[in-house]
Design an enzyme around this catalytic site. Sequence first.
Site, PDB file in Angstrom:
ATOM      1  N   HIS A   1       3.035   6.943  -6.813  1.00 17.73           N
ATOM      2  CA  HIS A   1       2.649   7.952  -7.101  1.00 17.73           C
ATOM      3  C   HIS A   1       3.621   9.292  -7.050  1.00 17.73           C
ATOM      4  O   HIS A   1       3.585  10.126  -7.944  1.00 17.73           O
ATOM      5  CB  HIS A   1       1.405   8.281  -6.071  1.00 17.73           C
ATOM      6  CG  HIS A   1       0.261   9.177  -6.750  1.00 17.73           C
ATOM      7  ND1 HIS A   1      -0.815   9.402  -6.037  1.00 17.73           N
ATOM      8  CD2 HIS A   1      -0.025   9.823  -8.081  1.00 17.73           C
ATOM      9  CE1 HIS A   1      -1.629  10.100  -6.641  1.00 17.73           C
ATOM     10  NE2 HIS A   1      -1.096  10.269  -7.902  1.00 17.73           N
TER      11      HIS A   1
ATOM     12  N   HIS B   1       0.833  -1.278   0.133  1.00 14.73           N
ATOM     13  CA  HIS B   1      -0.116   0.010   0.004  1.00 14.73           C
ATOM     14  C   HIS B   1       0.890   1.328   0.181  1.00 14.73           C
ATOM     15  O   HIS B   1       0.826   2.312  -0.773  1.00 14.73           O
ATOM     16  CB  HIS B   1      -0.853  -0.142   1.232  1.00 14.73           C
ATOM     17  CG  HIS B   1      -1.771   1.401   1.251  1.00 14.73           C
ATOM     18  ND1 HIS B   1      -3.056   1.370   1.146  1.00 14.73           N
ATOM     19  CD2 HIS B   1      -1.297   2.532   1.809  1.00 14.73           C
ATOM     20  CE1 HIS B   1      -3.496   2.578   1.361  1.00 14.73           C
ATOM     21  NE2 HIS B   1      -2.302   3.391   1.769  1.00 14.73           N
ATOM     22  N   GLU B   2       1.772   1.479   1.013  1.00 27.52           N
ATOM     23  CA  GLU B   2       2.473   2.690   1.125  1.00 27.52           C
ATOM     24  C   GLU B   2       3.515   2.667  -0.242  1.00 27.52           C
ATOM     25  O   GLU B   2       3.643   3.777  -0.594  1.00 27.52           O
ATOM     26  CB  GLU B   2       3.421   2.468   2.301  1.00 27.52           C
ATOM     27  CG  GLU B   2       2.595   2.723   3.725  1.00 27.52           C
ATOM     28  CD  GLU B   2       1.559   3.754   3.768  1.00 27.52           C
ATOM     29  OE1 GLU B   2       1.897   4.804   3.051  1.00 27.52           O
ATOM     30  OE2 GLU B   2       0.505   3.649   4.326  1.00 27.52           O
TER      31      GLU B   2
END
Length: 724
Positions: free
Chosen positions: A516, A509-510
């Site tokens: 991004h 997730h991180e």
Amino acid sequence: MAFRPALAGALALAFSLTSPLCAADGPATTRPGSGKVDAAPAANPFFAPSPLPYQFPQFDKIKDADYVPAFEKGMAENRAEIDAIANSDEPATFENTIVAMERSGLLLERVSRVFFALAGTNTNEAMQKVQAEMAPKLSAHNDLILLNGKLFARIQSIYDKRDALDLDAESRRLVERYYTDFVRAGAKLGDADKTRLKAINAEMATLSTRFSQNLLKETNADAVVVDSRDQLDGLSEDAIGAASAAAKSRNLDGKFVIPLKNTSGQPALASLKNRELRQRIMNASLNRASKGGEFDNRAVVAAMVKLRAERAAMLGYANHAAYVLADETAGSVEAVNKLLAQLAPPAVANARAEAADIQKIIDAEGGKFQVSAADWAFYTEKVRKQKFDLDEEQLRPYFEMDNVLRNGVFYAANKLYGITFKERKDLPVYLPDIRVFEVFNEDGSHLALFLVDYYARSNKRGGAWANAYVPQSTLLGTSPVIANHLNIPKPADGEPTLMTYEEVTTAFHEFGHALHGMFSHVKYPRFAGTSVPRDFVEYPSQVNEMWAAWPEVLKNYAKHYKTGEPLPQALLDKVKASEKFNQGFATTEYLGAALLDQAWHQITAAQAPSADGVLAFEAAALKRAGVDFAPVPPRYRTTYFSHIMGGYSAGYYAYIWSEVLDADSVEWFKAHGGLTRANGDHFRDTLLSRGGSDDALALFRNFSGGEPDVKPLLERRGLTESVK
């Protein structure tokens, strides 16, 4: 980097890549990987751009005494730059006003990014004093710019004639965002209201700092001390070793210490057989910062929500939630309330059914008690084993941390995007456990630096998050330096770091946030990386979670740390069969927190309770929303709900809102062949690289080819049959 008004709230350490404050004094001259700059570094390591590759922070040279001088000098330089823009005799143009602001105040940017990052991950008493001292000063500096009438007049003049200007799409959006940011900050208020608004902002900055510092101190103080090893029956040897090491670090030799995570639930509760100890841990967790004493946060909460409501009213909104949501993809309080209300009844119904299954086991074992919050995790594992013959502890030997990172997280990124990773041991780090990797595009070109900080510490805030030390911008010539932070208990010396499946998923997730930031390819720093609406920022990171369980990826990293044997197919089948297991609990505890957040921020200043009424307000809000189910407390109670006392106020719903987009996108990937370069490149080109340079939902549509569909989310959480 530029002053970005919309991100000023990240002074409270929001859980994303956004920076606390924004500033810049011109484009950098560093070429990624070269380690060369034109200017020699000054005595204070913040006074000039770092000479290291990618302007990587000089952690080995930074001293606590450097921060205040750098903040003060950075604000002074930024004030001079802004004054020059606002008081210019030349007619306002896009270049001499908007772009000039994007280039203003790099010194303040440098110190802000490093300081607030380290204040979250490696704080100390000196830094906490700096944080308390600087919070109101930085707020005042923010207001000096946002409420500058001459500056706003120039921005408005450009905004009013934007249709006649020859601007590309990103530049036009930049004009529109600056105008919106200033209006939302109070630029159109009268002088008296501006004066009051400045006072409110300064007080809120102080309160936010006090809340976070109180919580860190209270969480450390409330760690549960255990006198004898036999009380730890059920914990693994690794967990017992970590508890012993934690005790030794507190000079409690011969005892054991179980530190608290920031969430209501605690990892040890799933394994401990001693019910009395489970209850001690649960009570310590649930009562944090709400039982009196110097670290009690009730007065902080009461003051904060009242000030937020007052500010919203001054700006023309019914309440703080309405103010926040007007600038998010959700758009309105009504839209958020509708989604949460739609999910709450089936989630609680499922949680009650899960509680009934737990109670059957308690009764069968002769237990003379009703299931409580302290019992849920322990007996859930028994139900899981009964239904699926699966014990979560069976998985941990297959999830050794370095293997998960290199052969899981990095492997999936390589397959999707062609990027590669090389560990850099020549760059300074703030602790020996921190690792740095250089990231390269498929053609060998430099992309980014990536920091890994996975271990828990007593001076590190709870949870998991990402941040950018250096954001990308073609205007400034900067390439990204991104960090990921988790809170995995560090094992005893010489022992392997074995992760839970949840921790593995969190690592993926991180890293989605990191991608991004690393793939950002925008001109203006205002739009870099995760500079997107808060209810969109979690979406790409949640998509990246899917690769943790993707067969090709899982096969590559899920190997026994001793034997190298792959995770057995039979065990994997059990994991897959249990994917919807305990989703009633998971959804209910999340919704409890999200609904609390909305309750606190959908009131007027007159409706805000006093400190003594905070817990009663919380109880009434949960009951009113239909999620007051004692065995499943909110994931965060009010007095330790860092998200909403920091950068996610009225925004905790964003995780479930983003999950609608995420679940829909997972189905897109599956329908288009899964883990392929074509799919990765499409996601990168249409969405990840664009940052905030376009409307968020437009980016989603560009990627997926359609509108968001809630059905995949409902199916994922096992709510399909219950929701009409």
